[in-house]
Scaffold this motif. Structure first.
Motif, PDB file in Angstrom:
ATOM      1  N   ALA A  76       0.811  -1.220   0.000  1.00  0.00           N
ATOM      2  CA  ALA A  76       0.000   0.000   0.000  1.00  0.00           C
ATOM      3  C   ALA A  76       0.845   1.272   0.000  1.00  0.00           C
ATOM      4  O   ALA A  76       0.409   2.314  -0.497  1.00  0.00           O
ATOM      5  CB  ALA A  76      -0.929  -0.003   1.218  1.00  0.00           C
ATOM      6  N   LEU A  77       2.074   1.219   0.550  1.00  0.00           N
ATOM      7  CA  LEU A  77       2.919   2.410   0.629  1.00  0.00           C
ATOM      8  C   LEU A  77       3.956   2.482  -0.493  1.00  0.00           C
ATOM      9  O   LEU A  77       4.740   3.428  -0.541  1.00  0.00           O
ATOM     10  CB  LEU A  77       3.638   2.450   1.984  1.00  0.00           C
ATOM     11  CG  LEU A  77       2.760   2.448   3.234  1.00  0.00           C
ATOM     12  CD1 LEU A  77       3.613   2.539   4.479  1.00  0.00           C
ATOM     13  CD2 LEU A  77       1.759   3.590   3.195  1.00  0.00           C
ATOM     14  N   GLU A  78       3.970   1.493  -1.382  1.00  0.00           N
ATOM     15  CA  GLU A  78       5.035   1.426  -2.389  1.00  0.00           C
ATOM     16  C   GLU A  78       5.039   2.660  -3.296  1.00  0.00           C
ATOM     17  O   GLU A  78       6.091   3.284  -3.514  1.00  0.00           O
ATOM     18  CB  GLU A  78       4.871   0.159  -3.231  1.00  0.00           C
ATOM     19  CG  GLU A  78       5.942   0.008  -4.309  1.00  0.00           C
ATOM     20  CD  GLU A  78       5.778  -1.266  -5.119  1.00  0.00           C
ATOM     21  OE1 GLU A  78       6.394  -1.353  -6.196  1.00  0.00           O
ATOM     22  OE2 GLU A  78       5.032  -2.172  -4.674  1.00  0.00           O
ATOM     23  N   ALA A  79       3.891   3.039  -3.833  1.00  0.00           N
ATOM     24  CA  ALA A  79       3.842   4.169  -4.772  1.00  0.00           C
ATOM     25  C   ALA A  79       4.263   5.466  -4.084  1.00  0.00           C
ATOM     26  O   ALA A  79       5.002   6.280  -4.647  1.00  0.00           O
ATOM     27  CB  ALA A  79       2.437   4.299  -5.357  1.00  0.00           C
ATOM     28  N   LEU A  80       3.795   5.668  -2.843  1.00  0.00           N
ATOM     29  CA  LEU A  80       4.156   6.884  -2.103  1.00  0.00           C
ATOM     30  C   LEU A  80       5.654   6.965  -1.883  1.00  0.00           C
ATOM     31  O   LEU A  80       6.267   8.031  -2.060  1.00  0.00           O
ATOM     32  CB  LEU A  80       3.408   6.904  -0.766  1.00  0.00           C
ATOM     33  CG  LEU A  80       3.661   8.085   0.162  1.00  0.00           C
ATOM     34  CD1 LEU A  80       2.393   8.441   0.941  1.00  0.00           C
ATOM     35  CD2 LEU A  80       4.788   7.777   1.167  1.00  0.00           C
ATOM     36  N   ILE A  81       6.263   5.839  -1.506  1.00  0.00           N
ATOM     37  CA  ILE A  81       7.707   5.843  -1.235  1.00  0.00           C
ATOM     38  C   ILE A  81       8.499   6.082  -2.516  1.00  0.00           C
ATOM     39  O   ILE A  81       9.467   6.849  -2.529  1.00  0.00           O
ATOM     40  CB  ILE A  81       8.108   4.513  -0.565  1.00  0.00           C
ATOM     41  CG1 ILE A  81       7.475   4.428   0.834  1.00  0.00           C
ATOM     42  CG2 ILE A  81       9.630   4.387  -0.463  1.00  0.00           C
ATOM     43  CD1 ILE A  81       7.646   3.079   1.502  1.00  0.00           C
ATOM     44  N   ARG A  82       8.090   5.454  -3.615  1.00  0.00           N
ATOM     45  CA  ARG A  82       8.810   5.663  -4.885  1.00  0.00           C
ATOM     46  C   ARG A  82       8.715   7.122  -5.332  1.00  0.00           C
ATOM     47  O   ARG A  82       9.669   7.670  -5.891  1.00  0.00           O
ATOM     48  CB  ARG A  82       8.255   4.741  -5.966  1.00  0.00           C
ATOM     49  CG  ARG A  82       8.555   3.261  -5.763  1.00  0.00           C
ATOM     50  CD  ARG A  82       8.188   2.445  -6.986  1.00  0.00           C
ATOM     51  NE  ARG A  82       8.352   1.018  -6.748  1.00  0.00           N
ATOM     52  CZ  ARG A  82       9.506   0.376  -6.836  1.00  0.00           C
ATOM     53  NH1 ARG A  82      10.603   1.053  -7.125  1.00  0.00           N
ATOM     54  NH2 ARG A  82       9.567  -0.935  -6.614  1.00  0.00           N
ATOM     55  N   ARG A  83       7.557   7.743  -5.071  1.00  0.00           N
ATOM     56  CA  ARG A  83       7.361   9.116  -5.519  1.00  0.00           C
ATOM     57  C   ARG A  83       8.063  10.140  -4.617  1.00  0.00           C
ATOM     58  O   ARG A  83       8.747  11.038  -5.095  1.00  0.00           O
ATOM     59  CB  ARG A  83       5.861   9.424  -5.552  1.00  0.00           C
ATOM     60  CG  ARG A  83       5.527  10.820  -6.085  1.00  0.00           C
ATOM     61  CD  ARG A  83       4.058  11.144  -5.901  1.00  0.00           C
ATOM     62  NE  ARG A  83       3.728  11.280  -4.495  1.00  0.00           N
ATOM     63  CZ  ARG A  83       2.701  10.669  -3.896  1.00  0.00           C
ATOM     64  NH1 ARG A  83       1.927   9.853  -4.578  1.00  0.00           N
ATOM     65  NH2 ARG A  83       2.457  10.864  -2.610  1.00  0.00           N
ATOM     66  N   ASP A  84       7.909   9.985  -3.286  1.00  0.00           N
ATOM     67  CA  ASP A  84       8.383  11.009  -2.361  1.00  0.00           C
ATOM     68  C   ASP A  84       9.768  10.727  -1.775  1.00  0.00           C
ATOM     69  O   ASP A  84      10.388  11.636  -1.215  1.00  0.00           O
ATOM     70  CB  ASP A  84       7.384  11.171  -1.206  1.00  0.00           C
ATOM     71  CG  ASP A  84       6.024  11.668  -1.679  1.00  0.00           C
ATOM     72  OD1 ASP A  84       5.964  12.172  -2.822  1.00  0.00           O
ATOM     73  OD2 ASP A  84       5.045  11.550  -0.921  1.00  0.00           O
ATOM     74  N   TYR A  85      10.243   9.490  -1.884  1.00  0.00           N
ATOM     75  CA  TYR A  85      11.542   9.146  -1.292  1.00  0.00           C
ATOM     76  C   TYR A  85      12.373   8.354  -2.312  1.00  0.00           C
ATOM     77  O   TYR A  85      12.656   7.162  -2.109  1.00  0.00           O
ATOM     78  CB  TYR A  85      11.345   8.326  -0.002  1.00  0.00           C
ATOM     79  CG  TYR A  85      10.542   9.064   1.041  1.00  0.00           C
ATOM     80  CD1 TYR A  85      11.161   9.902   1.964  1.00  0.00           C
ATOM     81  CD2 TYR A  85       9.149   8.934   1.091  1.00  0.00           C
ATOM     82  CE1 TYR A  85      10.424  10.584   2.927  1.00  0.00           C
ATOM     83  CE2 TYR A  85       8.408   9.611   2.042  1.00  0.00           C
ATOM     84  CZ  TYR A  85       9.053  10.437   2.951  1.00  0.00           C
ATOM     85  OH  TYR A  85       8.323  11.117   3.897  1.00  0.00           O
ATOM     86  N   PRO A  86      12.768   8.986  -3.413  1.00  0.00           N
ATOM     87  CA  PRO A  86      13.488   8.260  -4.479  1.00  0.00           C
ATOM     88  C   PRO A  86      14.870   7.765  -4.037  1.00  0.00           C
ATOM     89  O   PRO A  86      15.422   6.876  -4.687  1.00  0.00           O
ATOM     90  CB  PRO A  86      13.606   9.312  -5.589  1.00  0.00           C
ATOM     91  CG  PRO A  86      13.499  10.629  -4.885  1.00  0.00           C
ATOM     92  CD  PRO A  86      12.554  10.411  -3.746  1.00  0.00           C
ATOM     93  N   SER A  87      15.421   8.290  -2.947  1.00  0.00           N
ATOM     94  CA  SER A  87      16.742   7.854  -2.497  1.00  0.00           C
ATOM     95  C   SER A  87      16.703   6.506  -1.791  1.00  0.00           C
ATOM     96  O   SER A  87      17.743   5.887  -1.562  1.00  0.00           O
ATOM     97  CB  SER A  87      17.354   8.900  -1.559  1.00  0.00           C
ATOM     98  OG  SER A  87      16.541   9.070  -0.405  1.00  0.00           O
ATOM     99  N   ILE A  88      15.501   6.024  -1.446  1.00  0.00           N
ATOM    100  CA  ILE A  88      15.379   4.710  -0.806  1.00  0.00           C
ATOM    101  C   ILE A  88      15.469   3.622  -1.873  1.00  0.00           C
ATOM    102  O   ILE A  88      14.798   3.690  -2.904  1.00  0.00           O
ATOM    103  CB  ILE A  88      14.040   4.594  -0.052  1.00  0.00           C
ATOM    104  CG1 ILE A  88      13.990   5.597   1.102  1.00  0.00           C
ATOM    105  CG2 ILE A  88      13.842   3.175   0.485  1.00  0.00           C
ATOM    106  CD1 ILE A  88      12.670   5.599   1.849  1.00  0.00           C
ATOM    107  N   GLU A  89      16.314   2.612  -1.637  1.00  0.00           N
ATOM    108  CA  GLU A  89      16.446   1.479  -2.557  1.00  0.00           C
ATOM    109  C   GLU A  89      15.343   0.466  -2.233  1.00  0.00           C
ATOM    110  O   GLU A  89      15.448  -0.291  -1.273  1.00  0.00           O
ATOM    111  CB  GLU A  89      17.827   0.839  -2.414  1.00  0.00           C
ATOM    112  CG  GLU A  89      18.974   1.769  -2.788  1.00  0.00           C
ATOM    113  CD  GLU A  89      20.317   1.067  -2.671  1.00  0.00           C
ATOM    114  OE1 GLU A  89      20.356  -0.166  -2.861  1.00  0.00           O
ATOM    115  OE2 GLU A  89      21.317   1.744  -2.369  1.00  0.00           O
TER     116      GLU A  89
END
Length: 451
Positions: free
Chosen positions: A175-188
């Protein structure tokens, strides 16, 4: 006179305590609230003509179900149970809807079935922008926070910013995957099939952390893992997710949730989550009860010392009995939960001796647990000799490396060659001491047929 002057305050306090007790006893018990809630809820759900026609023309509502303990899982008889299943049973009583479960094995598979129209409803999906394109969500009926799960001993993760340039592992289409990819691109970001695989990645050091619902994170033994802080400003609310194009079904579910007695819903959550959620601080009424009790104790201390001492001894004995009963209940729940899993599962010690297994493991090897308990695989005649020696050697090698294994392979069983998806994970004590292996396998051909 002296006796009277001392005794009157005691009588007044006893009278006050009796009044409080009667008032509390006069309140509805959970059972009476439950029964009254049923009749009230049933009378309050008023369906219009279109909704009644929809129910008549759709006798079965297909629920895509994923085993997520306490929320939704299979019991030892193969029936679906848990908080969400109890909720659907009550909604069925209130509306006449008939729910039919079809099992899925990952969040990705659940979403695919809803997208394709193979299922109508899910009780486990969180809301996000991607899912709103093909799903409608009911009113929320509860929820929990998202928490970070990391390796024990490492600095606890406090926020998503702490994961910059680090590996975060999540189940596919989390559920949080899209949010993290969009707002936190530095996270692998890395994707796996299930939460179990995500925890295994963190435990082996392949990922720094994962994110899981607080209820799910607290349910499983930590081993080498620790629960970190809650993900700030993000709440995992509980919804009923309905495939788009079914406005009548969504309306019926919302009406049922609106009519659902709040006390009954609280009782359901306490029934399933007792001992799992973080305890809350005592409320004003609880604090008042404590002050009344201690006031009674001080006032009656000199005259009732012997009685209170005996009562204290009785409380200690009762607490010990309750603690033993609670431990027995927890062990019984763990055995029931393991037996409810459809795939074979086993637990072995550091020498490869069998500690525990489920019913599916017994059925797969056509034997009984009491014939295998405390024995190595090469000491029992349940597999071809070559297969038993191969697996036993792999177990001992994995215990020496302490690495997790998830892979597909072919193995020769007594009834022939099978294609299986095998997994084995080292498990540890709360102090981080290696205790053995937890493992199992899934028959790929059987799962393909079910799908």
């Amino acid at each position: 006179m002296l006796f009277t002057s001392v005794f009157k305050p005691v009588v007044r306090w006893l009278f006050l305590l009796v009044i409080l007790g009667v008032a509390q006893w006069g309140g509805a018990s959970p059972a009476s609230v439950h029964e009254r809630g049923k009749s009230v809820a049933r009378s309050m759900v008023v369906l219009d003509e279109q909704e009644l026609q929809w129910i008549a023309s759709h006798p079965r509502v297909v629920v895509t179900a994923l085993e997520y303990p306490l929320y939704q899982f299979k019991d030892e008889t193969g029936q679906w149970t848990g908080l969400n299943s109890d909720l659907l049973k009550r909604i069925s009583d209130m509306t006449g809807l008939q729910f039919v479960y079809e099992e899925s094995f990952s969040v990705d598979q659940m979403l695919a079935r809803l997208e394709s129209g193979a299922a109508d409803l899910s009780t486990l999906l969180s809301m996000n922008d991607e899912r709103r394109t093909f799903l409608d969500f009911s009113h929320a009926f509860g929820g929990a926070g998202w928490v970070f799960v990391g390796l024990a001993g490492a600095p606890p993760v406090q926020s998503l910013e702490d994961l910059a340039k680090r590996v975060l592992v999540l189940p596919t289409r989390h559920a949080l995957e899209a949010l993290i990819r969009r707002d936190y691109p530095s996270i692998e970001l890395r994707s796996v099939k299930t939460y179990a695989e995500a925890r295994a990645w963190v435990e082996s050091g392949e990922a720094y952390a994962t994110i899981e619902s607080e209820i799910g994170a607290r349910l499983f033994p930590s081993g080498r893992l620790q629960i970190g802080a809650a993900v700030p400003d993000i709440w995992d609310a509980d919804y009923l997710a309905v495939r788009k194009g079914q406005p009548q079904l969504l309306s019926i579910l919302n009406k049922a949730l609106e009519a659902f007695p709040a006390q009954e819903l609280r009782d359901l959550r306490r029934k399933w989550f007792r001992g799992v959620t973080t305890p809350q601080a005592p409320g004003v009424r609880q604090q008042l009860d404590q002050w009344v009790f201690w006031g009674m104790f001080v006032v009656g201390l000199f005259g009732l010392l012997s009685l209170l001492w005996n009562r204290r001894l009785a409380v200690v004995v009762r607490q010990r009995v309750e603690a033993q009963r609670s431990l027995s209940d927890q062990l019984a729940f763990q055995h029931a939960l393991m037996d409810a899993m459809p795939d074979p599962m086993f637990v072995r010690d550091l020498q490869g001796r069998l500690i525990m297994c489920n019913k599916s493991y017994e059925d797969a090897l056509s034997t009984r647990f009491d014939r295998m308990q405390g024995r190595q695989l090469i000491e029992v005649d349940v597999m071809p000799r070559q297969t038993a020696e191969l697996l036993h050697a792999e177990f001992l090698a994995q215990l020496s490396t302490r690495k997790t294994r998830f892979f597909e392979r072919q193995l020769v069983f007594k009834d022939g060659v099978r294609d299986i998806y095998q997994w084995t994970v080292p498990f540890y004590t709360a102090d981080g001491e290696l205790r053995g292996l937890l493992g199992g396998w899934a028959d790929i051909a059987r799962r393909t047929r079910q799908t």
